[in-house]
Design a protein around this motif. Structure first.
Motif, PDB file in Angstrom:
ATOM      1  N   LYS A   1       0.835  -1.197   0.000  1.00 12.87           N
ATOM      2  CA  LYS A   1       0.000   0.000   0.000  1.00 12.87           C
ATOM      3  C   LYS A   1       0.875   1.254   0.000  1.00 12.87           C
ATOM      4  CE  LYS A   1      -3.907  -2.173   2.352  1.00 12.87           C
ATOM      5  NZ  LYS A   1      -4.848  -2.117   3.513  1.00 12.87           N
ATOM      6  N   PRO A   2       0.451   2.294  -0.718  1.00 13.43           N
ATOM      7  CA  PRO A   2       1.249   3.523  -0.787  1.00 13.43           C
ATOM      8  C   PRO A   2       1.368   4.208   0.572  1.00 13.43           C
ATOM      9  CG  PRO A   2      -0.441   3.477  -2.506  1.00 13.43           C
ATOM     10  CD  PRO A   2      -0.753   2.364  -1.570  1.00 13.43           C
ATOM     11  N   ILE A   3       2.562   4.663   0.868  1.00 15.69           N
ATOM     12  CA  ILE A   3       2.792   5.486   2.051  1.00 15.69           C
ATOM     13  C   ILE A   3       3.812   6.592   1.777  1.00 15.69           C
ATOM     14  CG2 ILE A   3       4.632   4.020   3.013  1.00 15.69           C
ATOM     15  CD1 ILE A   3       3.371   4.644   5.800  1.00 15.69           C
ATOM     16  N   PHE A   4       4.739   6.337   0.842  1.00 12.95           N
ATOM     17  CA  PHE A   4       5.734   7.330   0.455  1.00 12.95           C
ATOM     18  C   PHE A   4       5.246   8.144  -0.730  1.00 12.95           C
ATOM     19  CE2 PHE A   4       8.973   3.827   1.605  1.00 12.95           C
ATOM     20  CZ  PHE A   4       8.994   4.195   2.935  1.00 12.95           C
ATOM     21  N   GLY A   5       5.883   9.301  -0.920  1.00 16.63           N
ATOM     22  CA  GLY A   5       5.783   9.987  -2.193  1.00 16.63           C
ATOM     23  C   GLY A   5       6.871   9.486  -3.134  1.00 16.63           C
ATOM     24  N   THR A   6       6.958  10.103  -4.296  1.00 19.01           N
ATOM     25  CA  THR A   6       8.080   9.794  -5.195  1.00 19.01           C
ATOM     26  C   THR A   6       9.386  10.334  -4.605  1.00 19.01           C
ATOM     27  OG1 THR A   6       7.538  11.784  -6.454  1.00 19.01           O
ATOM     28  CG2 THR A   6       6.707   9.683  -7.300  1.00 19.01           C
ATOM     29  N   ASN A   7       9.281  11.298  -3.712  1.00 16.22           N
ATOM     30  CA  ASN A   7      10.344  11.736  -2.804  1.00 16.22           C
ATOM     31  C   ASN A   7      11.714  11.916  -3.466  1.00 16.22           C
ATOM     32  OD1 ASN A   7       8.218  11.416  -1.090  1.00 16.22           O
ATOM     33  ND2 ASN A   7       9.314  10.216   0.436  1.00 16.22           N
ATOM     34  N   PRO A   8      11.833  12.942  -4.309  1.00 14.86           N
ATOM     35  CA  PRO A   8      13.118  13.154  -4.986  1.00 14.86           C
ATOM     36  C   PRO A   8      14.201  13.694  -4.063  1.00 14.86           C
ATOM     37  CG  PRO A   8      11.599  14.926  -5.486  1.00 14.86           C
ATOM     38  CD  PRO A   8      10.812  13.904  -4.727  1.00 14.86           C
ATOM     39  N   ILE A   9      15.427  13.427  -4.460  1.00 15.31           N
ATOM     40  CA  ILE A   9      16.616  13.996  -3.831  1.00 15.31           C
ATOM     41  C   ILE A   9      17.481  14.562  -4.956  1.00 15.31           C
ATOM     42  CG2 ILE A   9      17.709  11.705  -3.845  1.00 15.31           C
ATOM     43  CD1 ILE A   9      19.335  12.584  -1.421  1.00 15.31           C
ATOM     44  N   ALA A  10      17.997  15.760  -4.744  1.00 16.71           N
ATOM     45  CA  ALA A  10      18.843  16.385  -5.762  1.00 16.71           C
ATOM     46  C   ALA A  10      20.127  16.888  -5.113  1.00 16.71           C
ATOM     47  CB  ALA A  10      18.105  17.540  -6.440  1.00 16.71           C
ATOM     48  N   PHE A  11      21.195  16.896  -5.913  1.00 15.59           N
ATOM     49  CA  PHE A  11      22.521  17.289  -5.417  1.00 15.59           C
ATOM     50  C   PHE A  11      23.224  18.091  -6.494  1.00 15.59           C
ATOM     51  CE2 PHE A  11      27.123  16.289  -5.272  1.00 15.59           C
ATOM     52  CZ  PHE A  11      27.433  16.775  -4.002  1.00 15.59           C
ATOM     53  N   GLY A  12      23.880  19.171  -6.093  1.00 14.89           N
ATOM     54  CA  GLY A  12      24.659  19.966  -7.037  1.00 14.89           C
ATOM     55  C   GLY A  12      26.052  20.242  -6.500  1.00 14.89           C
ATOM     56  N   TRP A  13      27.054  20.147  -7.383  1.00 13.27           N
ATOM     57  CA  TRP A  13      28.462  20.363  -7.012  1.00 13.27           C
ATOM     58  C   TRP A  13      29.074  21.346  -8.013  1.00 13.27           C
ATOM     59  CZ3 TRP A  13      31.655  18.708  -3.071  1.00 13.27           C
ATOM     60  CH2 TRP A  13      33.030  18.904  -3.251  1.00 13.27           C
ATOM     61  N   PRO A  14      29.660  22.446  -7.528  1.00 15.35           N
ATOM     62  CA  PRO A  14      30.228  23.429  -8.464  1.00 15.35           C
ATOM     63  C   PRO A  14      31.467  22.898  -9.172  1.00 15.35           C
ATOM     64  CG  PRO A  14      30.755  24.013  -6.190  1.00 15.35           C
ATOM     65  CD  PRO A  14      29.820  22.844  -6.119  1.00 15.35           C
ATOM     66  N   ARG A  15      31.584  23.251 -10.458  1.00 10.68           N
ATOM     67  CA  ARG A  15      32.740  22.841 -11.262  1.00 10.68           C
ATOM     68  C   ARG A  15      33.219  24.013 -12.101  1.00 10.68           C
ATOM     69  NH1 ARG A  15      32.217  17.639 -14.798  1.00 10.68           N
ATOM     70  NH2 ARG A  15      34.472  17.757 -14.486  1.00 10.68           N
ATOM     71  N   PRO A  16      34.473  23.972 -12.558  1.00  8.84           N
ATOM     72  CA  PRO A  16      34.919  24.966 -13.530  1.00  8.84           C
ATOM     73  C   PRO A  16      34.089  24.820 -14.812  1.00  8.84           C
ATOM     74  CG  PRO A  16      36.768  23.718 -12.632  1.00  8.84           C
ATOM     75  CD  PRO A  16      35.536  23.014 -12.205  1.00  8.84           C
ATOM     76  N   GLY A  17      33.900  25.891 -15.524  1.00  7.63           N
ATOM     77  CA  GLY A  17      33.134  25.818 -16.759  1.00  7.63           C
ATOM     78  C   GLY A  17      31.662  26.104 -16.516  1.00  7.63           C
TER      79      GLY A  17
ATOM     80  N   ALA B   1      14.016  10.578  -8.367  1.00 12.24           N
ATOM     81  CA  ALA B   1      13.003  10.132  -7.430  1.00 12.24           C
ATOM     82  C   ALA B   1      13.511   8.895  -6.720  1.00 12.24           C
ATOM     83  CB  ALA B   1      11.699   9.817  -8.172  1.00 12.24           C
ATOM     84  N   THR B   2      13.067   8.703  -5.488  1.00 11.26           N
ATOM     85  CA  THR B   2      13.389   7.450  -4.804  1.00 11.26           C
ATOM     86  C   THR B   2      12.401   6.360  -5.176  1.00 11.26           C
ATOM     87  OG1 THR B   2      12.228   8.333  -2.858  1.00 11.26           O
ATOM     88  CG2 THR B   2      14.621   8.490  -2.878  1.00 11.26           C
ATOM     89  N   SER B   3      11.362   6.716  -5.934  1.00 11.64           N
ATOM     90  CA  SER B   3      10.547   5.701  -6.597  1.00 11.64           C
ATOM     91  C   SER B   3      11.314   5.207  -7.819  1.00 11.64           C
ATOM     92  CB  SER B   3       9.197   6.287  -7.016  1.00 11.64           C
ATOM     93  OG  SER B   3       9.379   7.449  -7.791  1.00 11.64           O
ATOM     94  N   ALA B   4      10.873   4.091  -8.383  1.00 11.65           N
ATOM     95  CA  ALA B   4      11.592   3.508  -9.520  1.00 11.65           C
ATOM     96  C   ALA B   4      11.599   4.452 -10.716  1.00 11.65           C
ATOM     97  CB  ALA B   4      10.961   2.169  -9.899  1.00 11.65           C
ATOM     98  N   VAL B   5      10.609   5.328 -10.779  1.00  7.94           N
ATOM     99  CA  VAL B   5      10.476   6.268 -11.893  1.00  7.94           C
ATOM    100  C   VAL B   5       9.600   7.410 -11.420  1.00  7.94           C
ATOM    101  CG1 VAL B   5       8.398   5.182 -12.853  1.00  7.94           C
ATOM    102  CG2 VAL B   5       9.986   6.356 -14.392  1.00  7.94           C
ATOM    103  N   ALA B   6       9.695   8.548 -12.075  1.00  9.86           N
ATOM    104  CA  ALA B   6       8.804   9.663 -11.747  1.00  9.86           C
ATOM    105  C   ALA B   6       7.363   9.302 -12.127  1.00  9.86           C
ATOM    106  CB  ALA B   6       9.235  10.918 -12.500  1.00  9.86           C
ATOM    107  N   ARG B   7       6.405   9.775 -11.348  1.00  6.95           N
ATOM    108  CA  ARG B   7       5.010   9.456 -11.633  1.00  6.95           C
ATOM    109  C   ARG B   7       4.587   9.976 -13.004  1.00  6.95           C
ATOM    110  NH1 ARG B   7       0.903   7.375  -8.720  1.00  6.95           N
ATOM    111  NH2 ARG B   7      -1.249   7.990  -9.196  1.00  6.95           N
ATOM    112  N   GLY B   8       5.155  11.119 -13.405  1.00  9.98           N
ATOM    113  CA  GLY B   8       4.828  11.656 -14.716  1.00  9.98           C
ATOM    114  C   GLY B   8       5.186  10.718 -15.851  1.00  9.98           C
ATOM    115  N   GLU B   9       6.243   9.910 -15.680  1.00  9.93           N
ATOM    116  CA  GLU B   9       6.618   8.944 -16.719  1.00  9.93           C
ATOM    117  C   GLU B   9       5.527   7.901 -16.896  1.00  9.93           C
ATOM    118  OE1 GLU B   9       8.990   8.765 -18.844  1.00  9.93           O
ATOM    119  OE2 GLU B   9      10.307  10.378 -18.150  1.00  9.93           O
TER     120      GLU B   9
END
Length: 337
Positions: free
Chosen positions: A155-171, A180-188
């Motif tokens: 039964k559903p209890i979680f959301g798709t619950n995304p996590i994002a990370f950014g790291w600065p680089r030259p350029g 998403a921590t789901s297997a795929v985004a719901r929109g897919e």
């Protein structure tokens, strides 16, 4: 085969702004939300592009988003800022809180921003990419609606619950991932349903908990986490740190608040920013160079960095525009009637 139509990114923006304005969003929200939708199309992430205008229009018609909310930025501690979105879309709240978050990160080395009472319908990468583009390491988390079953559950209890990370680089391009921590985004799954396509096994289960390749059955049953118990644990973490920790809703609470409207999730978002220069002082350049060696060690053996495909798409679409399913474009244009 699905028939597509080629349109320019300028046309994407014009269409997005026209639809959002037609449905009553105030001008500041129109620009902020349209920026995110254009970014999705620009980077060839169709499930986060103009398809989301259908989602926005439905959420607005359901009365589940404030059309003219004016977010309030609250400076609550040396390294903490809160933004009360007042029931509006998260994009404008982020834009207003971002300068305060960045300044606090530069002063303290690390800072966090909680966005409360916001409507979230989109990817997180535009937010972390923007912070990383300004020299900060960034993480972002948000729950959604309870659409996803835990590992071993039915039964559903979680959301798709995304996590994002950014790291600065030259350029021009930072290192960014957003998933998403789901297997795929719901929109897919929704796009597969619209096009009459089956979904891969592992994306979802039907209402009885059985594996399914039918997109409609998965939408009516439950989605699954990626990586079994590992994705389930990460999803739990996001529920906790972007829900109770910041005084906002879990995915189950968001779905209850929705009360059957099938609108976009309502709740909170946690964003963490870290300043390498403050952390490392005079040794910052040396250690950031070591980070570059790590990333180059990945690409030098032919492996792809996350976001690399999006950046390549960005270069293409800037010149040649994007291809959109004709039926989807017709449905979106009908929102202007």
């Amino acid at each position: 085969m699905t028939e597509t139509v080629r349109i320019s990114l300028d046309e994407v923006r014009t269409l997005a702004e026209a639809v959002l304005s037609r449905h009553g969003l105030s001008e500041p929200h129109v620009k902020a939300v349209a920026d995110t939708i254009v970014a999705g199309e620009r980077d060839e992430c169709a499930s986060h592009g103009i398809y989301r205008l259908l989602v926005c229009a439905h959420t607005i018609k359901a009365g589940k988003v404030s059309l003219d909310a004016e977010p309030v930025v609250q400076d609550i501690a040396p390294a903490l800022v809160k933004v009360d979105a007042k029931g509006g879309y998260a994009q404008l709240a982020f834009n207003m809180g971002k300068p305060v978050l960045a300044e606090k990160a530069r002063q303290c080395g690390i800072a966090a921003m909680a966005i409360n009472r916001c409507i979230h319908f989109s990817a997180l990468w535009p937010e972390v990419e923007e912070l990383a583009g300004n020299g900060l390491v960034a993480l972002a988390f948000t729950p959604s609606h309870a659409w996803v079953a835990p590992a071993g559950g039915k039964k559903p209890i979680f959301g798709t619950n995304p996590i994002a990370f950014g790291w600065p680089r030259p350029g021009p391009h930072p290192y960014v991932f957003d998933f998403a921590t789901s297997a795929v985004a719901r929109g897919e799954i929704e796009l597969h349903r619209r096009e009459g396509k089956s979904i891969p096994l592992g994306w979802g289960i039907d209402a009885n908990g059985n594996p399914t390749t039918d997109a409609t059955e998965a939408l009516e049953g439950a989605m699954l986490t990626f990586g079994g118990h590992k994705g389930s644990a990460l999803s739990t973490m996001i529920e906790l740190i972007a829900g109770p920790l910041i005084g906002d809703m879990t995915s189950a609470e968001s779905l209850a608040h929705d009360d059957g409207a099938k609108a976009s999730p309502y709740g909170g978002e946690l964003i963490i920013a870290i300043d390498p220069a403050r952390f490392l002082g005079s040794l910052a350049a040396e250690h950031l160079a070591r980070a570059e060696a790590l990333l180059e060690g990945i690409t030098s053996q032919g492996a792809r960095l996350p976001s690399q495909r999006r950046y390549e798409a960005r270069a293409r679409t800037a010149l040649g525009g994007v291809r959109v399913p004709r039926t989807l474009l017709e449905d979106i244009r009908a929102l202007l009637d």
